[in-house]
Design a protein around this motif. Structure first.
Motif, mmCIF file in Angstrom:
data_model
loop_
_atom_site.group_PDB
_atom_site.id
_atom_site.type_symbol
_atom_site.label_atom_id
_atom_site.label_comp_id
_atom_site.label_asym_id
_atom_site.label_seq_id
_atom_site.Cartn_x
_atom_site.Cartn_y
_atom_site.Cartn_z
ATOM 1 N N MET A 1 4.469 -4.735 -27.383
ATOM 2 C CA MET A 1 4.669 -3.806 -26.508
ATOM 3 C C MET A 1 5.780 -2.867 -27.198
ATOM 4 S SD MET A 1 6.121 -3.416 -22.627
ATOM 5 C CE MET A 1 7.867 -2.591 -22.673
ATOM 6 N N TYR A 2 5.684 -1.613 -27.255
ATOM 7 C CA TYR A 2 6.253 -0.666 -27.919
ATOM 8 C C TYR A 2 6.903 0.538 -26.854
ATOM 9 C CZ TYR A 2 4.501 -2.157 -32.384
ATOM 10 O OH TYR A 2 4.432 -3.171 -33.435
ATOM 11 N N ALA A 3 8.154 0.844 -27.135
ATOM 12 C CA ALA A 3 8.798 1.704 -26.382
ATOM 13 C C ALA A 3 9.388 2.880 -26.924
ATOM 14 C CB ALA A 3 10.004 1.088 -25.424
ATOM 15 N N GLU A 4 9.041 3.975 -26.547
ATOM 16 C CA GLU A 4 9.747 5.301 -27.249
ATOM 17 C C GLU A 4 10.176 6.362 -26.320
ATOM 18 O OE1 GLU A 4 7.527 9.020 -30.060
ATOM 19 O OE2 GLU A 4 6.362 7.497 -28.731
ATOM 20 N N ILE A 19 19.961 0.181 -17.723
ATOM 21 C CA ILE A 19 19.047 -0.672 -16.920
ATOM 22 C C ILE A 19 18.675 -1.822 -18.112
ATOM 23 C CG2 ILE A 19 16.522 -1.112 -16.191
ATOM 24 C CD1 ILE A 19 17.062 1.822 -14.918
ATOM 25 N N CYS A 20 18.258 -1.365 -19.386
ATOM 26 C CA CYS A 20 17.766 -2.131 -20.496
ATOM 27 C C CYS A 20 18.658 -1.999 -21.637
ATOM 28 C CB CYS A 20 16.296 -2.043 -20.367
ATOM 29 S SG CYS A 20 15.577 -3.259 -21.723
ATOM 30 N N PRO A 21 19.914 -2.376 -21.868
ATOM 31 C CA PRO A 21 20.420 -2.108 -23.173
ATOM 32 C C PRO A 21 19.909 -2.908 -24.164
ATOM 33 C CG PRO A 21 21.953 -3.625 -21.360
ATOM 34 C CD PRO A 21 20.612 -3.232 -20.664
ATOM 35 N N GLU A 22 19.099 -3.834 -24.082
ATOM 36 C CA GLU A 22 18.676 -4.593 -25.193
ATOM 37 C C GLU A 22 17.638 -3.706 -25.826
ATOM 38 O OE1 GLU A 22 18.685 -5.557 -22.071
ATOM 39 O OE2 GLU A 22 19.835 -7.234 -21.913
ATOM 40 N N VAL A 23 17.124 -2.616 -25.423
ATOM 41 C CA VAL A 23 16.150 -1.899 -26.049
ATOM 42 C C VAL A 23 16.629 -0.312 -26.193
ATOM 43 C CG1 VAL A 23 13.723 -1.225 -25.666
ATOM 44 C CG2 VAL A 23 14.090 -3.521 -25.076
ATOM 45 N N PHE A 24 17.288 0.161 -25.075
ATOM 46 C CA PHE A 24 17.749 1.480 -25.322
ATOM 47 C C PHE A 24 19.157 1.581 -25.600
ATOM 48 C CE2 PHE A 24 14.109 1.011 -22.512
ATOM 49 C CZ PHE A 24 12.969 1.728 -23.107
ATOM 50 N N LYS A 25 19.335 2.504 -26.277
ATOM 51 C CA LYS A 25 20.813 3.014 -26.649
ATOM 52 C C LYS A 25 20.932 4.517 -26.411
ATOM 53 C CE LYS A 25 20.511 3.176 -31.561
ATOM 54 N NZ LYS A 25 21.051 2.426 -32.992
ATOM 55 N N MET A 26 22.103 4.983 -26.298
ATOM 56 C CA MET A 26 22.441 6.301 -26.426
ATOM 57 C C MET A 26 22.770 6.661 -27.994
ATOM 58 S SD MET A 26 21.817 7.171 -23.473
ATOM 59 C CE MET A 26 22.261 8.840 -23.478
ATOM 60 N N GLU A 27 22.560 7.930 -28.369
ATOM 61 C CA GLU A 27 22.855 8.006 -29.766
ATOM 62 C C GLU A 27 23.825 9.318 -29.915
ATOM 63 O OE1 GLU A 27 18.767 8.470 -31.975
ATOM 64 O OE2 GLU A 27 19.240 6.517 -32.503
ATOM 65 N N ASP A 28 24.329 9.655 -31.361
ATOM 66 C CA ASP A 28 25.205 10.480 -31.438
ATOM 67 C C ASP A 28 24.611 11.892 -30.715
ATOM 68 O OD1 ASP A 28 26.725 8.577 -32.409
ATOM 69 O OD2 ASP A 28 26.422 9.244 -34.512
ATOM 70 N N ASP A 29 23.435 12.051 -30.706
ATOM 71 C CA ASP A 29 23.263 13.409 -30.090
ATOM 72 C C ASP A 29 23.099 13.463 -28.487
ATOM 73 O OD1 ASP A 29 21.047 11.792 -29.414
ATOM 74 O OD2 ASP A 29 19.428 12.797 -30.729
ATOM 75 N N GLY A 30 23.712 12.368 -28.097
ATOM 76 C CA GLY A 30 23.572 12.395 -26.481
ATOM 77 C C GLY A 30 22.410 12.093 -25.834
ATOM 78 N N LEU A 31 21.254 11.988 -26.620
ATOM 79 C CA LEU A 31 20.046 11.386 -26.274
ATOM 80 C C LEU A 31 19.736 9.885 -26.182
ATOM 81 C CD1 LEU A 31 18.145 14.644 -27.352
ATOM 82 C CD2 LEU A 31 18.980 14.130 -25.056
ATOM 83 N N GLU A 42 10.806 -10.821 -23.823
ATOM 84 C CA GLU A 42 11.822 -11.272 -22.684
ATOM 85 C C GLU A 42 12.262 -9.991 -22.157
ATOM 86 O OE1 GLU A 42 12.115 -12.315 -25.874
ATOM 87 O OE2 GLU A 42 14.191 -12.584 -26.270
ATOM 88 N N PHE A 43 12.199 -8.805 -22.764
ATOM 89 C CA PHE A 43 12.806 -7.761 -22.377
ATOM 90 C C PHE A 43 11.814 -6.462 -21.768
ATOM 91 C CE2 PHE A 43 15.998 -8.873 -25.896
ATOM 92 C CZ PHE A 43 17.023 -9.596 -24.761
ATOM 93 N N GLU A 44 10.405 -7.423 -22.090
ATOM 94 C CA GLU A 44 9.384 -6.088 -21.453
ATOM 95 C C GLU A 44 9.601 -5.484 -20.073
ATOM 96 O OE1 GLU A 44 5.385 -7.647 -22.196
ATOM 97 O OE2 GLU A 44 5.934 -7.364 -24.513
#
Ligand code: F3S
Length: 64
Positions: A1-4, A19-31, A42-44
């Motif tokens: 599975m892929y997330a974008e 909710i899911c820090p193992e897959v998503f993070k905030m970047e320097d652009d604020g997004l 295990e994180f799907e």
């Protein structure tokens, strides 16, 4: 599975890394960005939860 994260749609609310820090993070652009692809099995569920929780539907999940 892929997330974008669609950066054109993300408003930087910050919910997905909460909710899911193992897959998503905030970047320097604020997004947000999905930084772990393919998503470990295990994180799907939490990645899908993050996608469902995004207020602007900026997270796309590809289950291939
Ligand atoms: Fe952006 Fe949605 Fe995450 S607005 S910060 S992709 S929850």
């Amino acid at each position: 599975m892929y997330a974008e994260v669609d950066k054109d749609t993300c408003i930087g609310c910050g919910a997905c890394p909460d909710i899911c820090p193992e897959v998503f993070k905030m970047e320097d652009d604020g997004l947000a960005a999905a930084y772990k692809n393919p998503v470990p099995s295990e994180f799907e569920d939490s990645a899908k939860e993050a996608a469902d929780g995004c207020p602007v539907d900026a997270i796309h999940i590809d289950t291939d």
